[in-house]
Design a protein around this motif. Structure first.
Motif, PDB file in Angstrom:
ATOM      1  N   ILE A   1      -5.375 -20.606  16.159  1.00 49.23           N
ATOM      2  CA  ILE A   1      -5.164 -21.106  14.796  1.00 49.23           C
ATOM      3  C   ILE A   1      -5.191 -19.901  13.865  1.00 49.23           C
ATOM      4  O   ILE A   1      -6.174 -19.158  13.844  1.00 49.23           O
ATOM      5  CB  ILE A   1      -6.276 -22.076  14.353  1.00 49.23           C
ATOM      6  CG1 ILE A   1      -6.660 -23.022  15.472  1.00 49.23           C
ATOM      7  CG2 ILE A   1      -5.886 -22.824  13.096  1.00 49.23           C
ATOM      8  CD1 ILE A   1      -8.081 -23.534  15.354  1.00 49.23           C
ATOM      9  N   LEU A   2      -4.122 -19.689  13.122  1.00 56.98           N
ATOM     10  CA  LEU A   2      -4.103 -18.666  12.085  1.00 56.98           C
ATOM     11  C   LEU A   2      -4.329 -19.383  10.761  1.00 56.98           C
ATOM     12  O   LEU A   2      -3.437 -20.035  10.238  1.00 56.98           O
ATOM     13  CB  LEU A   2      -2.776 -17.906  12.099  1.00 56.98           C
ATOM     14  CG  LEU A   2      -2.418 -17.234  13.438  1.00 56.98           C
ATOM     15  CD1 LEU A   2      -1.074 -16.516  13.328  1.00 56.98           C
ATOM     16  CD2 LEU A   2      -3.507 -16.278  13.880  1.00 56.98           C
ATOM     17  N   LYS A   3      -5.557 -19.265  10.251  1.00 60.35           N
ATOM     18  CA  LYS A   3      -5.984 -20.040   9.087  1.00 60.35           C
ATOM     19  C   LYS A   3      -5.867 -19.198   7.821  1.00 60.35           C
ATOM     20  O   LYS A   3      -6.068 -17.986   7.868  1.00 60.35           O
ATOM     21  CB  LYS A   3      -7.447 -20.473   9.269  1.00 60.35           C
ATOM     22  CG  LYS A   3      -7.715 -21.238  10.539  1.00 60.35           C
ATOM     23  CD  LYS A   3      -9.190 -21.179  10.945  1.00 60.35           C
ATOM     24  CE  LYS A   3     -10.089 -21.813   9.922  1.00 60.35           C
ATOM     25  NZ  LYS A   3      -9.891 -23.270   9.846  1.00 60.35           N
ATOM     26  N   PRO A   4      -5.566 -19.828   6.680  1.00 58.74           N
ATOM     27  CA  PRO A   4      -5.664 -19.094   5.406  1.00 58.74           C
ATOM     28  C   PRO A   4      -7.068 -18.515   5.266  1.00 58.74           C
ATOM     29  O   PRO A   4      -8.067 -19.221   5.450  1.00 58.74           O
ATOM     30  CB  PRO A   4      -5.392 -20.169   4.357  1.00 58.74           C
ATOM     31  CG  PRO A   4      -4.576 -21.196   5.080  1.00 58.74           C
ATOM     32  CD  PRO A   4      -5.104 -21.216   6.480  1.00 58.74           C
ATOM     33  N   ALA A   5      -7.146 -17.205   4.966  1.00 56.78           N
ATOM     34  CA  ALA A   5      -8.442 -16.531   4.987  1.00 56.78           C
ATOM     35  C   ALA A   5      -9.256 -16.734   3.717  1.00 56.78           C
ATOM     36  O   ALA A   5     -10.488 -16.672   3.751  1.00 56.78           O
ATOM     37  CB  ALA A   5      -8.238 -15.035   5.228  1.00 56.78           C
ATOM     38  N   PHE A   6      -8.582 -16.988   2.595  1.00 59.34           N
ATOM     39  CA  PHE A   6      -9.294 -17.082   1.325  1.00 59.34           C
ATOM     40  C   PHE A   6      -9.452 -18.547   0.937  1.00 59.34           C
ATOM     41  O   PHE A   6      -8.677 -19.084   0.145  1.00 59.34           O
ATOM     42  CB  PHE A   6      -8.550 -16.323   0.229  1.00 59.34           C
ATOM     43  CG  PHE A   6      -8.392 -14.848   0.492  1.00 59.34           C
ATOM     44  CD1 PHE A   6      -9.082 -14.228   1.532  1.00 59.34           C
ATOM     45  CD2 PHE A   6      -7.550 -14.086  -0.296  1.00 59.34           C
ATOM     46  CE1 PHE A   6      -8.928 -12.864   1.769  1.00 59.34           C
ATOM     47  CE2 PHE A   6      -7.394 -12.727  -0.069  1.00 59.34           C
ATOM     48  CZ  PHE A   6      -8.088 -12.123   0.971  1.00 59.34           C
ATOM     49  N   LEU A   7     -10.456 -19.201   1.485  1.00 61.61           N
ATOM     50  CA  LEU A   7     -10.638 -20.626   1.211  1.00 61.61           C
ATOM     51  C   LEU A   7     -11.007 -20.886  -0.239  1.00 61.61           C
ATOM     52  O   LEU A   7     -10.748 -21.958  -0.778  1.00 61.61           O
ATOM     53  CB  LEU A   7     -11.709 -21.206   2.144  1.00 61.61           C
ATOM     54  CG  LEU A   7     -11.321 -21.285   3.629  1.00 61.61           C
ATOM     55  CD1 LEU A   7     -12.433 -21.918   4.438  1.00 61.61           C
ATOM     56  CD2 LEU A   7     -10.035 -22.076   3.809  1.00 61.61           C
ATOM     57  N   ASP A   8     -11.649 -19.910  -0.890  1.00 64.34           N
ATOM     58  CA  ASP A   8     -11.982 -20.082  -2.303  1.00 64.34           C
ATOM     59  C   ASP A   8     -10.887 -19.527  -3.207  1.00 64.34           C
ATOM     60  O   ASP A   8     -11.007 -19.533  -4.428  1.00 64.34           O
ATOM     61  CB  ASP A   8     -13.320 -19.405  -2.626  1.00 64.34           C
ATOM     62  CG  ASP A   8     -13.279 -17.892  -2.419  1.00 64.34           C
ATOM     63  OD1 ASP A   8     -12.244 -17.392  -1.914  1.00 64.34           O
ATOM     64  OD2 ASP A   8     -14.263 -17.218  -2.762  1.00 64.34           O
ATOM     65  N   GLY A   9      -9.818 -19.019  -2.569  1.00 65.71           N
ATOM     66  CA  GLY A   9      -8.692 -18.491  -3.333  1.00 65.71           C
ATOM     67  C   GLY A   9      -8.833 -17.051  -3.753  1.00 65.71           C
ATOM     68  O   GLY A   9      -7.919 -16.488  -4.357  1.00 65.71           O
TER      69      GLY A   9
END
Length: 381
Positions: free
Chosen positions: A206-214
């Motif tokens: 899974i390549l997930k968006p790294a900046f969950l808080d933006g």
């Protein structure tokens, strides 16, 4: 151009014959019967279909036509269209006078089924392309070439989005009802901008968006997200599924590094804490970073003193003493208390360790070398 296949043709036959009490034939653009209620006619040439294709019209075959056409029976044959192209013919066997009412309805039904089959085929193609692109991402080092940017644009994937890799392992045949494809769907829907692909029969990335808080990379937020994911997983995966989160690396080549740390974190976690389900890079930083030295001569040299101690220490007393001593950062009193021995006994054991390894335990360099050697020793096992 879309090519009618035998599976779709037979599906048209099977569905329509449940409604129409007549034999149905479906022919491809060469007039070959691909699907039929009469299996003996499959793969034969239907000359009525060839006529319908060449003239792009409905062909009615009556008793008189039987003398001039081969491979036909009385009935009507209607060309099938897809995006303006003739892709085949659908035919109904029977008295033409009785079949006129069914003709256009059958044609419309068949073309709708072709449209549906084509859409499903296109969606499957897009999924395969997406998975292949993701596999390229976790293998590619350095800047992405123009071809990858073009490919990403076609797949509507943002190559500039910061991503971190996680890997999930579910042993094949481990669960009776759930497999990795089910987990993949769970990760892709609802849409969270995850890029998910199978890397092996028992593993997916899974390549997930790294900046969950933006704004920045926060492993703690990812930890909470993983906990929520685990809570959503089917009950039969609990205890057998493993998930590992890698580290975030910005810039070119960051994804492959993140994927490598995720895979190594999984390997270290399974070795050191096999009873756990979740493994995070930040809990295994040192063994993950040292893992590349396992087979290198530098790593072998670093581990040599500790290995020598293990070889000479048949009962394991000195090895255990060293590990406890390292855990207490060289504090002899705390180490002796933890081992339930007198300080003089501890001092004797430490001297023996120095004699065997040749390393002074009262120096930081000595302690560090033995500690790293102990870590590498476990990696090399």
């Amino acid at each position: 151009m879309y090519f009618l296949d035998a599976a779709t043709a037979q599906q048209i036959v099977d569905r329509t014959m449940r409604i129409i009490d007549h034999n149905i034939n479906v022919m491809n653009s060469q007039g070959v019967i691909l699907g039929s209620g009469d299996s003996s006619r499959i793969n034969s040439i239907h000359e009525g279909a060839l006529l319908a294709i060449s003239q792009n019209r409905t062909v009615i075959i009556d008793e008189g036509s039987l003398q001039s056409l081969h491979g036909v029976k009385p009935g009507i044959n209607l060309p099938l269209h897809y995006h303006g192209q003739i892709i085949g013919v659908v035919g109904i066997t029977g008295s033409p006078a009785q079949l006129t009412q069914y003709g256009e309805l059958l044609k419309m039904t068949a073309e709708m089924m072709v449209e549906q089959a084509s859409s499903m085929e296109l969606e499957q193609w897009r999924k395969r392309q997406r998975e292949e692109f993701i596999l390229q991402l976790i293998r590619h080092q350095g800047p992405y070439p123009d071809e990858m940017h073009t490919w990403a644009k076609q797949l509507q994937i943002d190559l500039n989005m910061p991503r971190v890799a996680a890997v999930i392992e579910l042993p094949a045949q481990a669960t009776p009802h759930t497999n990795l494809r089910d987990i993949q769907l769970l990760l892709e829907y609802p849409q969270r901008n995850n890029l998910v692909a199978l890397t092996a029969l028992d593993q997916l990335v899974i390549l997930k968006p790294a900046f969950l808080d933006g704004h920045c990379w926060n492993p703690s937020l990812e930890d909470l997200r993983i906990e929520k994911l685990l809570a959503r997983l089917p009950a039969d995966t609990k205890g057998v599924l493993k998930i590992a989160l890698g580290h975030y690396f910005p810039g070119d080549g960051g994804i492959i590094k993140s994927y490598q740390t995720a895979c190594e974190t999984l390997a270290q976690g399974k070795q050191r804490a096999p009873e756990q389900t979740k493994y995070l890079y930040q809990h295994y930083v040192l063994p993950v970073l040292l893992s590349g030295l396992g087979d290198d001569w530098r790593g072998q040299e670093l581990a040599a003193p500790f290995k020598l101690l293990q070889q000479r220490d048949r009962r394991g007393v000195l090895t255990k003493t060293l590990r406890v001593y390292l855990q207490h950062f060289g504090d002899q009193q705390r180490c002796a208390d933890a081992l339930y021995i007198h300080r003089n006994t501890l001092r004797y054991r430490l001297e023996k360790i120095t004699q065997i390894t040749g390393i002074e335990l009262n120096s930081l360099d000595g302690l560090l070398q033995l500690y790293l050697g102990e870590v590498l020793g476990r990696l090399q096992h």
